[in-house]
Design a protein around this motif. Sequence first.
Motif, PDB file in Angstrom:
ATOM      1  N   THR A 154       0.424  -1.256   0.611  1.00 46.87           N
ATOM      2  CA  THR A 154       0.050   0.043   0.151  1.00 46.87           C
ATOM      3  C   THR A 154       1.198   0.788  -0.366  1.00 46.87           C
ATOM      4  N   GLU A 155       0.239   2.554  -0.691  1.00 43.79           N
ATOM      5  CA  GLU A 155       0.755   3.635  -0.835  1.00 43.79           C
ATOM      6  C   GLU A 155      -0.399   4.225  -0.549  1.00 43.79           C
ATOM      7  N   THR A 156       0.771   6.374  -0.310  1.00 44.39           N
ATOM      8  CA  THR A 156      -0.233   6.938  -0.558  1.00 44.39           C
ATOM      9  C   THR A 156      -0.544   7.713  -1.480  1.00 44.39           C
ATOM     10  N   ILE A 157      -1.387   7.870  -2.463  1.00 43.66           N
ATOM     11  CA  ILE A 157      -1.654   8.309  -4.249  1.00 43.66           C
ATOM     12  C   ILE A 157      -2.470   9.864  -4.003  1.00 43.66           C
ATOM     13  N   THR A 158      -2.300  10.302  -5.018  1.00 41.29           N
ATOM     14  CA  THR A 158      -3.739  11.409  -5.154  1.00 41.29           C
ATOM     15  C   THR A 158      -4.118  11.103  -6.443  1.00 41.29           C
ATOM     16  N   VAL A 159      -5.723  11.333  -5.861  1.00 47.41           N
ATOM     17  CA  VAL A 159      -7.110  10.802  -7.088  1.00 47.41           C
ATOM     18  C   VAL A 159      -7.959  12.031  -6.527  1.00 47.41           C
ATOM     19  N   GLY A 160      -7.736  12.715  -7.810  1.00 51.29           N
ATOM     20  CA  GLY A 160      -9.163  13.607  -7.805  1.00 51.29           C
ATOM     21  C   GLY A 160      -8.958  14.543  -6.693  1.00 51.29           C
ATOM     22  N   GLY A 161      -7.336  15.064  -6.659  1.00 54.57           N
ATOM     23  CA  GLY A 161      -7.125  15.833  -6.014  1.00 54.57           C
ATOM     24  C   GLY A 161      -7.435  15.741  -4.657  1.00 54.57           C
ATOM     25  N   VAL A 162      -7.736  14.199  -4.048  1.00 54.45           N
ATOM     26  CA  VAL A 162      -7.202  13.487  -2.752  1.00 54.45           C
ATOM     27  C   VAL A 162      -6.380  12.493  -2.840  1.00 54.45           C
TER      28      VAL A 162
END
Length: 221
Positions: A154-162
């Motif tokens: 798992t990792e943190t990504i940005t989707v639609g600015g979130v």
Amino acid sequence: MRFVLLSMIVLAGGLSGIENGAYTYRSVTGDRTNTYIVSWKEDRNIIRLSSSNVAGTRDTDCIHALNGAMLRWESTETWTIIGVRSNTAVHFSGTLAGKPVVGRSVELGAIPWYQLFELPIALFVRSGSREQPFWVVNPADLTANNLMMIREGTETITVGGVSRTALRVRMTILGPFSMFWSALYWCRADDGICIKFDRPNGMPGTPITCGELIAEKLSEL
């Protein structure tokens, strides 16, 4: 034998816990933007999986068994091509480059065959398996390529600015081109739905296509 066992493990999960629905993606390749919808629905004893443009015109239709195994593929994106799996082979009909397809088939063994990846990736994520080999057929020449899905964490990504926490799945070609071609998919851990991807728009050396999930609509059986 190891690949065959992996295939059986993944397909045994079927659609358990995955909602029928339509998922809208926006992708960018260079200066070209495309919006398309991938949808699936359980219909009696099969799963109907399709890809269409926003106007509703379908370009790819797949039929899967309830255990996730793909049985039939029809592509109308360029030419009308139909592939039907029978035991360990896929047999083709239709037209290719304006000529009838006669007597064409590919041998796949016991490994799964997929053409639209969104549902198989969701099933893979939910299975808990680390790897899943599969075949995909190139609609341009009906050759089969052996690929592998690999769970990477798992990792943190940005989707639609979130900011979102997602499970990353790498897809790569098995064989000599493995170091030159790979695609990344980020999926929700709870249901396996792909929410972002970066993938080549074809074989090694082709442009990268980046895409995100921008809308979804769940449907009843």
